[in-house]
Write a protein that holds these residues in place. Structure first.
Motif, mmCIF file in Angstrom:
data_model
loop_
_atom_site.group_PDB
_atom_site.id
_atom_site.type_symbol
_atom_site.label_atom_id
_atom_site.label_comp_id
_atom_site.label_asym_id
_atom_site.label_seq_id
_atom_site.Cartn_x
_atom_site.Cartn_y
_atom_site.Cartn_z
ATOM 1 N N GLU A 9 48.452 39.311 46.192
ATOM 2 C CA GLU A 9 47.084 39.238 45.714
ATOM 3 C C GLU A 9 46.123 39.747 46.796
ATOM 4 O O GLU A 9 46.436 39.693 47.998
ATOM 5 C CB GLU A 9 46.722 37.786 45.375
ATOM 6 C CG GLU A 9 47.290 37.323 44.048
ATOM 7 C CD GLU A 9 46.601 38.010 42.887
ATOM 8 O OE1 GLU A 9 45.467 37.643 42.550
ATOM 9 O OE2 GLU A 9 47.212 38.927 42.314
ATOM 10 N N TYR A 39 42.625 46.026 42.586
ATOM 11 C CA TYR A 39 41.858 45.181 43.494
ATOM 12 C C TYR A 39 42.172 45.529 44.948
ATOM 13 O O TYR A 39 41.281 45.563 45.806
ATOM 14 C CB TYR A 39 42.190 43.707 43.267
ATOM 15 C CG TYR A 39 41.270 42.965 42.321
ATOM 16 C CD1 TYR A 39 39.890 43.158 42.328
ATOM 17 C CD2 TYR A 39 41.796 42.030 41.426
ATOM 18 C CE1 TYR A 39 39.064 42.454 41.469
ATOM 19 C CE2 TYR A 39 40.963 41.319 40.561
ATOM 20 C CZ TYR A 39 39.600 41.537 40.592
ATOM 21 O OH TYR A 39 38.778 40.842 39.743
ATOM 22 N N ASN A 53 45.857 42.921 40.404
ATOM 23 C CA ASN A 53 45.815 42.937 41.868
ATOM 24 C C ASN A 53 46.086 44.319 42.452
ATOM 25 O O ASN A 53 45.782 44.573 43.622
ATOM 26 C CB ASN A 53 46.761 41.884 42.467
ATOM 27 C CG ASN A 53 48.228 42.149 42.234
ATOM 28 O OD1 ASN A 53 48.659 43.274 42.039
ATOM 29 N ND2 ASN A 53 49.025 41.085 42.255
#
Length: 571
Positions: free
Chosen positions: A272, A384, A381
């Protein structure tokens, strides 16, 4: 939903605790649904006292405490599956491996339907595992071009022998760190960060999960199956897996982040982004002592370090630009004054997150096309983590418009994405910026498995919608899908910015008060839609409130709650 498993957990030891004893917390992030995933339970027996939450059907506490220790979980994001393109012969009974044809293992089976129909199925296996091409996402998720692929086989850690039930039974009964650590070593899948504390003041971390030994770390894509070069080489010895006991920093926290650097074995490529762990660490380092009441505030925290880092690029891109549009001027001002909280009542989160959606599309979509783009952002993720790396380079080729054959810079794409975002908001919400509160777009509905079958039924079985704060980068994780809705499959249907994942429960335990802990579920304790307890915790959860669960015999016996006794039948 295009989202993923997540979670936060942390613990402080006696030195950092206002009570003088360790305090531990957990909020597992899972897809939202009704009824909720977890079931609160207290187990009392002559040799087994444990309390916390369990999953229906699991004979024990999954996250919680006993008389001596407490344990919490977050996903390691372990890479537990590899896929392989296989080459089959014309008879479809053999596969090619290292220059020779090997026999497939073929299993004939039957699925019986509720209507009494018997559907025959055929399952083919290589030495790695089953061929699963017909259900692999490549063939039905974001495949508008109807691309075809060779047969795909799967090697999955879950097909290996393991005994998670025994692991949890031993964890439930563990009295100290050594017993706990030995129990975790029996846990294989899914990989979990086990954070630990005990009444003696110790805290610890154990890597819970089996880890395949791979010849390389490039496991994100499908391997060539006609060679054994990418086959697993066994499993990492348990003694080599990381653990931590009583660290000098006096606290431990995990949030699906990369917990160990320069590990010699491959764990995953799907960590993450660091936003949540950065914020948790910041809060734990913000004061010398923490209380359970502080933890309640931390679990509700909606400040995004991720947004703070990206907004700086936006402000830089517009610092010398001539801006004449009133809404553009106002929006830049809001971002400049923003506290980076994803507050449902603020307009800045709406502006920023709509911009971020346009930024992803303006960077990736022209090069990738719709199918590949939606596959790429399906696991949130990935973009991201990639976007901040891209933005470090003002002149990356990814900024260029390949369809128009135009060279563009980072600032060009940022300004275009911001303009696109404002156009979208003016079109879908209002011309007036004051109407752009984040909660007007970002809502949560706890949907029943039968949701969508009937509008009238949905009003009874679904819980919501509710406006909600947060996003995928805040401790209060309320993630939404980046990929487009797939109307053909109810599981993948969504409106833009619909919250689909978040804390599935919240747990806080202070060892200074051994006979109680804080807990809140997302919906209720009952799965019966007509029960008073089907959704009686939802508004408490959304407003940041908790139940205080008492676990001592006296409190249970004197409780005003109803008591259901299940007794053995006399023979």
């Amino acid at each position: 939903s295009g989202t993923h498993l997540g979670s936060n957990n942390w613990v402080v030891n006696s030195q950092m605790s206002a009570s003088g004893k360790p305090i531990i917390a957990n909020d597992p992030h899972l897809a939202y649904r009704a009824p909720g995933i977890w079931y609160a339970a207290v187990i009392k027996s002559p040799n087994w006292n444990a309390a916390g939450v369990t999953l229906p059907g699991v004979p024990g506490i999954v996250i919680g405490k006993n008389d001596n220790i407490s344990w919490t979980l977050t996903s390691i994001m372990t890479d537990e599956t590899d896929f392989y393109f296989e080459t089959l012969d014309s008879s479809r009974t053999k596969y090619l491996l290292d220059g020779s044809w090997k026999d497939l293992i073929i299993v004939e089976d039957t699925i019986e339907t509720r209507d009494g129909i018997r559907e025959p199925i055929e399952i083919k296996y290589t030495h790695r595992g089953p061929i699963i091409s017909n259900i692999h996402p490549y063939n039905f998720i974001f495949n508008k071009d109807e691309s075809t692929y060779p047969p795909i086989s799967m090697r999955w850690l879950g097909n290996e022998f393991s005994d998670e039930m025994d692991a949890f039974l031993k964890i439930n009964k563990a009295k100290n760190w050594n017993e706990f650590k030995l129990a975790v070593e029996k846990f294989n899948i899914p990989g979990q960060n086990f954070v630990y504390a005990d009444g003696e003041g110790n805290i610890g971390y154990a890597f819970g999960g089996a880890l395949p030994i791979r010849p390389n770390n490039a496991t994100t894509f499908v391997f060539e199956g006609s060679t054994s070069k990418s086959d697993w080489r066994g499993f990492v010895p348990r003694s080599d897996l990381p653990y931590l006991f009583n660290p000098t920093q006096n606290f431990i926290a995990t949030a699906n982040n990369k917990v160990i650097k320069d590990f010699k074995y491959h764990i995953t490529n799907l960590w993450e982004p660091s936003s949540r762990i950065e914020r948790i660490t910041e809060l734990l380092q913000s004061k010398s002592k923490h209380s359970a009441e502080d933890y309640i505030k931390y679990q509700e925290d909606i400040l995004s370090p991720y947004a703070k880092s990206i907004v700086q690029y936006i402000l830089f891109a517009f610092q010398d630009a001539e801006v004449k549009d009133e809404n553009l001027t106002h929006s830049i001002k809001l971002l400049n004054e923003w506290n980076y909280e994803m507050d449902k009542y603020q307009q800045a989160p709406t502006i920023f997150l709509t911009f971020f959606d346009k930024l992803m599309k303006n960077i990736y979509l022209d090069e990738m096309g719709e199918d590949l783009f939606n596959q790429y952002v399906f696991l949130a993720n990935v973009p991201y983590r990639n976007i901040p790396e891209l933005l470090k380079n003002p002149f990356s080729d990814w900024y260029n418009d390949v369809k128009k054959n135009e060279r563009k810079t980072r600032d060009d794409v940022i300004r275009q994405s911001f303009s696109d975002a404002l156009d979208e908001l003016e079109k879908t919400i209002s011309k007036d910026v004051k109407d752009w509160q984040w909660g007007s777009l970002h809502t949560v509905t706890f949907k029943h498995a039968f949701s969508g079958a009937s509008g009238l039924l949905d009003d009874v079985i679904n819980i919501g919608p509710y406006e909600i704060s947060g996003d995928g980068t805040t401790i209060f994780n309320t993630e939404y899908a980046f990929s487009e809705s797939i109307e053909k499959y109810p599981l993948f249907q969504h409106e833009p910015f619909d919250c689909e994942l978040g804390p599935s429960m919240r747990f806080i335990y202070d060892f200074a008060k051994p006979d109680e802990f804080y807990l809140i579920l997302t919906t209720g304790q009952s799965g019966n839609i007509f029960s008073d307890h089907y959704k009686d915790q939802t508004e408490l959860f959304l407003s940041g409130k908790y139940m205080k669960i008492k676990t001592d015999d006296l409190a249970i016996k004197n409780s005003e709650n109803k008591l259901l006794k299940i007794l053995p039948l006399d023979r």
